[in-house]
Design a protein around this motif. Structure first.
Motif, PDB file in Angstrom:
ATOM      1  N   GLY A 104      37.918  23.663  18.921  1.00 43.74           N
ATOM      2  CA  GLY A 104      38.221  23.149  17.582  1.00 43.74           C
ATOM      3  C   GLY A 104      39.620  22.421  17.447  1.00 43.74           C
ATOM      4  N   SER A 105      40.645  22.812  18.518  1.00 44.68           N
ATOM      5  CA  SER A 105      41.747  22.180  18.851  1.00 44.68           C
ATOM      6  C   SER A 105      41.620  20.498  18.886  1.00 44.68           C
ATOM      7  CB  SER A 105      42.563  22.942  19.812  1.00 44.68           C
ATOM      8  OG  SER A 105      41.910  22.787  20.953  1.00 44.68           O
ATOM      9  N   MET A 106      40.340  20.123  19.532  1.00 46.17           N
ATOM     10  CA  MET A 106      40.485  18.725  19.698  1.00 46.17           C
ATOM     11  C   MET A 106      40.407  18.002  18.240  1.00 46.17           C
ATOM     12  SD  MET A 106      39.863  17.832  22.827  1.00 46.17           S
ATOM     13  CE  MET A 106      39.139  16.263  22.421  1.00 46.17           C
ATOM     14  N   GLU A 107      39.924  18.496  17.442  1.00 45.67           N
ATOM     15  CA  GLU A 107      40.073  17.728  16.122  1.00 45.67           C
ATOM     16  C   GLU A 107      41.516  17.883  15.455  1.00 45.67           C
ATOM     17  OE1 GLU A 107      36.296  17.454  12.991  1.00 45.67           O
ATOM     18  OE2 GLU A 107      37.598  19.493  12.909  1.00 45.67           O
ATOM     19  N   GLN A 108      42.165  19.031  15.637  1.00 48.54           N
ATOM     20  CA  GLN A 108      43.378  19.223  15.136  1.00 48.54           C
ATOM     21  C   GLN A 108      44.224  18.194  15.775  1.00 48.54           C
ATOM     22  OE1 GLN A 108      44.079  23.291  15.934  1.00 48.54           O
ATOM     23  NE2 GLN A 108      42.330  24.054  15.015  1.00 48.54           N
ATOM     24  N   ARG A 109      44.066  17.882  16.977  1.00 42.21           N
ATOM     25  CA  ARG A 109      45.028  16.813  17.574  1.00 42.21           C
ATOM     26  C   ARG A 109      44.466  15.407  17.467  1.00 42.21           C
ATOM     27  NH1 ARG A 109      46.024  19.443  23.382  1.00 42.21           N
ATOM     28  NH2 ARG A 109      47.684  17.786  23.332  1.00 42.21           N
ATOM     29  N   ASN A 110      43.478  15.317  16.787  1.00 47.79           N
ATOM     30  CA  ASN A 110      42.993  13.918  16.699  1.00 47.79           C
ATOM     31  C   ASN A 110      42.526  13.169  17.911  1.00 47.79           C
ATOM     32  OD1 ASN A 110      43.558  13.800  13.696  1.00 47.79           O
ATOM     33  ND2 ASN A 110      45.724  13.674  14.172  1.00 47.79           N
ATOM     34  N   ALA A 111      42.113  13.984  18.748  1.00 55.34           N
ATOM     35  CA  ALA A 111      41.738  13.514  20.030  1.00 55.34           C
ATOM     36  C   ALA A 111      40.054  13.201  20.167  1.00 55.34           C
ATOM     37  CB  ALA A 111      41.713  14.465  21.231  1.00 55.34           C
ATOM     38  N   VAL A 112      39.269  13.422  19.009  1.00 63.89           N
ATOM     39  CA  VAL A 112      37.826  13.410  19.104  1.00 63.89           C
ATOM     40  C   VAL A 112      37.379  11.821  19.620  1.00 63.89           C
ATOM     41  CG1 VAL A 112      35.777  13.309  17.906  1.00 63.89           C
ATOM     42  CG2 VAL A 112      36.968  15.157  17.654  1.00 63.89           C
ATOM     43  N   GLU A 113      37.946  11.046  18.658  1.00 67.56           N
ATOM     44  CA  GLU A 113      37.662   9.420  18.924  1.00 67.56           C
ATOM     45  C   GLU A 113      38.240   9.038  20.372  1.00 67.56           C
ATOM     46  OE1 GLU A 113      35.250   7.878  17.308  1.00 67.56           O
ATOM     47  OE2 GLU A 113      34.641   9.501  16.235  1.00 67.56           O
ATOM     48  N   PRO A 114      39.561   9.347  20.534  1.00 70.76           N
ATOM     49  CA  PRO A 114      39.907   8.948  21.793  1.00 70.76           C
ATOM     50  C   PRO A 114      39.098   9.301  22.978  1.00 70.76           C
ATOM     51  CG  PRO A 114      41.681   9.562  20.432  1.00 70.76           C
ATOM     52  CD  PRO A 114      40.543   9.805  19.630  1.00 70.76           C
ATOM     53  N   LEU A 115      38.842  10.554  22.983  1.00 69.04           N
ATOM     54  CA  LEU A 115      37.903  11.319  23.862  1.00 69.04           C
ATOM     55  C   LEU A 115      36.694  10.364  24.214  1.00 69.04           C
ATOM     56  CD1 LEU A 115      37.509  13.322  26.159  1.00 69.04           C
ATOM     57  CD2 LEU A 115      36.533  14.901  24.379  1.00 69.04           C
ATOM     58  N   LEU A 116      35.977  10.072  22.836  1.00 67.21           N
ATOM     59  CA  LEU A 116      34.641   9.510  23.028  1.00 67.21           C
ATOM     60  C   LEU A 116      34.978   8.004  23.632  1.00 67.21           C
ATOM     61  CD1 LEU A 116      32.872  10.429  19.424  1.00 67.21           C
ATOM     62  CD2 LEU A 116      32.396  11.302  21.827  1.00 67.21           C
ATOM     63  N   ALA A 117      35.842   7.616  23.311  1.00 68.33           N
ATOM     64  CA  ALA A 117      35.904   6.284  23.972  1.00 68.33           C
ATOM     65  C   ALA A 117      36.435   6.257  25.594  1.00 68.33           C
ATOM     66  CB  ALA A 117      37.417   5.515  23.374  1.00 68.33           C
ATOM     67  N   ALA A 118      37.058   7.208  25.842  1.00 67.48           N
ATOM     68  CA  ALA A 118      37.318   7.809  27.326  1.00 67.48           C
ATOM     69  C   ALA A 118      36.018   7.910  27.997  1.00 67.48           C
ATOM     70  CB  ALA A 118      38.439   8.874  27.328  1.00 67.48           C
ATOM     71  N   MET A 119      35.166   8.684  27.525  1.00 66.45           N
ATOM     72  CA  MET A 119      33.895   9.074  27.910  1.00 66.45           C
ATOM     73  C   MET A 119      33.094   7.506  28.155  1.00 66.45           C
ATOM     74  SD  MET A 119      33.417  11.897  29.074  1.00 66.45           S
ATOM     75  CE  MET A 119      31.665  11.878  29.116  1.00 66.45           C
ATOM     76  N   ASP A 120      33.156   6.813  27.117  1.00 61.04           N
ATOM     77  CA  ASP A 120      32.671   5.392  27.527  1.00 61.04           C
ATOM     78  C   ASP A 120      33.077   4.796  28.747  1.00 61.04           C
ATOM     79  OD1 ASP A 120      30.895   5.728  25.187  1.00 61.04           O
ATOM     80  OD2 ASP A 120      32.283   4.747  23.713  1.00 61.04           O
ATOM     81  N   GLU A 121      34.341   4.908  28.849  1.00 60.60           N
ATOM     82  CA  GLU A 121      34.718   4.043  30.025  1.00 60.60           C
ATOM     83  C   GLU A 121      34.506   4.791  31.123  1.00 60.60           C
ATOM     84  OE1 GLU A 121      36.881   1.480  30.232  1.00 60.60           O
ATOM     85  OE2 GLU A 121      36.480   1.275  28.030  1.00 60.60           O
TER      86      GLU A 121
END
Length: 683
Positions: A104-121
């Motif tokens: 859940g800390s991923m959501e707290q740090r607003n990292a979900v969308e950046p992570l999804l974008a990173a995974m796309d790369e």
């Protein structure tokens, strides 16, 4: 600066030939590019290796080509066939295990969308042959992996879209309350351990916090790593604080990889791009060790000498017929009309058999030139089988020859006398087919000396001091020789050739086919080449040093007022079957030769006796020696002085016959003594 990576391994599968394995030790892969560090990851198969190339800062070097690599072994340099980056190669699959922290800390740090974008790369580098395995956390459930119950979910696919969808479902759904970092790593390591040992493996751990809830410890993870070999480990530390997590750093170091520190969510995309780049700096190098070879030839040179040849051939007054036939066989040359007889000149003929097959025209010309001469044509038969007692057939044979002389050469019938008998007066043996064939003949007799005189001609002959070459091929191939061919040529003409499959012998004796020695002499050299193909379809083409040809031409030596070689050939003594006595006609010819010997004190004289192949070798050897000795004694007596030191004689028996013994006429001409005078002259 060239950086080298040397590795020693027993490479099973590199073949020098079917079933023969080599020790491929000390394979050396290097790059001439400044600062490039080449690490050989593994041997994929015989002639194909996987390498990684980085700069001094351990950053991937991309875009390399065949010119940027070299492969050698024990000092032998390979030929680079191709170089493919992982993006280009579709033969070597990658196995990528991604352990993603979805707490859940991923959501707290607003990292979900950046992570999804990173995974796309990261997934952009996927190829259809790659296999990606995802490991994420899950609350309240376990999965049995590697003998452990772990709080993880796994997903594997070679489809980038399917992987993206799974990651989005995970991060856009309910994230976990707990953090199971060690359990996730244990699951990922178990997947790595089940991957093919000879294919590239990567493990990436992404964590945004310490492990708080795993049933297992970091010691369990460390122990699992100890049991694994040949995989690259990367870590992305998204934990709070500036310091890099020691455990993740140790993990990356143990796997020969790298750790990145992401202090904010904006850093995730470039870090994942860097991870993707690390997976791209592998190259697949395909190479072959060239098949090499050399070719040695001896002798290094040969001499072709023009010899002025004065040829006096005996005239065999026999026409041989087929069984039961009175038709003149087609091998005897005949003109179809009288106009052809005008230009016929026997002096233009070369070679004894060529002259013999013109015997009807020679007799026609001589009878026309000597109107006072007459001939007797005696028809004979073999007096055996269907020809037994057939004097009528004998008469028909004599008549057939008379018709040709009358109708084509316009010889007065009054000058031609016909006789018929069964066996010839001096027959061959009737016990064997060859002897009976010799008796099926028509004989020409004449008291006029010009009719049965020698057939004389002068022409250039050629002497070669070496009529064969010894060729020594050496082919050095790691893969074995499939086939090869050695060719000897001069002036565009093939003089000898030999070919085979598999490794050639250490040497070959190649007789030269010198149909036109003058063309070889004019060419000045003989080329010897070797073409070979190994079992990898590599071609080898090598040439030996040309064999130099010295051409001694009579015309040039005359112009330079130098001596040239002359050879006088007399194959004049045609003995009757199984006889060694010299008849009166040939005694006169021996006198002529003796006169030449007296006139040419510089001439070396060789007398060689021959026989046909009827009878045993031992008997024929003795018979040929008696014939040669009979001529020698006559010449020695007639030549006068003390010429015996320059007159040599020998018997050849039935071995090395002048002609092939396959016909009656060739057997007749083999019952001979050949006399050769050889000397140097200037005019």
């Amino acid at each position: 600066m060239i950086y080298r990576w040397i590795f020693a391994v027993l490479l099973v599968g590199m073949f020098c030939g079917p079933g023969l394995a080599l020790d491929a030790k000390d394979l050396l892969v290097e790059s001439p590019r400044e600062g490039a560090q080449v690490a050989l990851d593994r041997i994929i198969e015989d002639g194909k290796v996987l390498v990684r190339v980085a700069d001094a800062d351990n950053q991937p070097i991309l875009g390399l080509t065949a010119e940027d690599f070299s492969v050698s072994q024990f000092g032998r340099k390979a030929r680079i066939v191709s170089v493919e980056s992982f993006a280009e190669n579709l033969d070597v699959p990658r196995h990528i295990v991604l352990m993603l922290d979805n707490s859940g800390s991923m959501e707290q740090r607003n990292a979900v969308e950046p992570l999804l974008a990173a995974m796309d790369e990261l997934l952009k580098i996927m190829r259809p042959i790659d296999q990606v395995h995802l490991v994420v956390f899950i609350d309240g459930q376990t999965q049995r992996i590697g003998g452990r119950d772990l709080h993880v979910r796994t997903f594997s696919s070679s489809d980038a879209d399917a992987l993206r969808n799974f990651v989005r479902q995970v991060y856009q759904g309910r994230l976990t309350v707990n953090t199971f970092l060690f359990e996730g790593m244990l699951a990922a390591l178990d997947i790595v351990g089940r991957m093919p040992a000879d294919e590239p493996k990567f493990m990436v751990v992404f964590s945004d916090g310490e492990d708080l809830n795993s049933r297992y410890t970091r010691d369990d993870v460390s122990q699992s790593i100890q049991n694994l070999e040949r995989f690259e480990a990367y870590a992305i530390d998204f934990m709070p604080g500036a310091a890099t997590d020691p455990f993740l750093s140790s993990f990356a170091s143990r796997g020969g990889g790298q750790i990145w520190k992401a202090t904010e969510e904006a850093a995730l995309v470039p870090i994942f791009q860097a991870v993707a780049s690390k997976m791209q700096y592998n190259y697949v190098i395909s190479y072959l060790f060239p098949t090499e070879g050399r070719l040695a030839v001896s002798p290094a040179g040969l001499t072709i000498e023009e010899v002025k040849t004065i040829d006096a051939s005996p005239l065999l007054g026999h026409i041989y017929f087929d069984t039961g036939s009175s038709d003149i066989p087609p091998r005897y040359q005949r003109f179809t009309n009288r106009l052809d007889t005008v230009t016929f000149e026997e002096q233009q003929l070369r070679g004894t058999l060529e002259k013999y097959y013109q015997v009807l025209n020679i007799f026609g010309k001589r009878l026309a030139t000597n109107p006072d001469a007459s001939v007797t044509l005696v028809g004979c038969n073999m007096d055996f089988g269907e020809e037994k007692g057939r004097q009528d057939l004998s008469a028909q044979r004599a008549e057939a020859v008379a018709v040709y002389l009358r109708d084509t050469w316009n010889i007065d019938p009054e000058r031609i006398r016909l006789e018929a008998r069964n066996l010839p007066e001096k027959p061959s043996t009737s016990r064997i087919d060859e002897g009976r064939a010799d008796n099926r003949r028509m004989e020409i007799h004449s008291d006029h000396p010009a009719i049965l005189d020698l057939v004389r001609s002068t022409y250039l002959n050629y002497r070669i001091d070496n009529s064969s070459l010894i060729v020594r091929p050496l082919i050095d191939s790691l893969y074995g020789v499939a086939d090869w061919r050695i060719q000897v040529s001069a002036g565009g003409t093939t003089l000898a050739e030999v070919a085979g499959e598999g490794a050639p012998n250490d040497h070959y004796l190649l007789p030269l086919k010198l149909d036109r020695p003058q063309d070889v002499g004019a060419a000045g050299s003989i080329a010897v080449s070797l073409e070979a193909r190994d079992r990898r379809d590599q071609q080898l083409s090598v040439a030996a040093e040309p064999v130099k040809v010295q051409f001694l031409q009579t015309s040039r030596r005359l112009a330079q007022q130098l001596d040239y070689r002359v050879q006088e050939k007399y194959a004049l003594i045609l003995f009757d079957f199984d006889r060694d006595t010299i008849d009166a006609r040939n005694q006169g010819i021996v006198e002529q030769i003796a006169a030449r010997i007296r006139a040419l004190p510089q001439a070396a004289v060789e007398i060689v006796g021959h026989t046909d192949n009827i009878g045993s070798d031992a008997y024929n050897q003795k018979l040929s020696e008696r014939r040669a000795k009979a001529v020698y004694d006559l010449l020695l007596a007639a030549a006068g002085g003390d010429p015996d030191k320059r007159i040599q004689y020998r018997g050849a028996g039935a071995q090395d016959p002048p002609y092939d013994n396959l016909s009656s006429e060739s057997r007749a001409f083999n019952r001979t003594v050949a006399i050769t005078l050889e000397y140097l002259a200037r005019d």
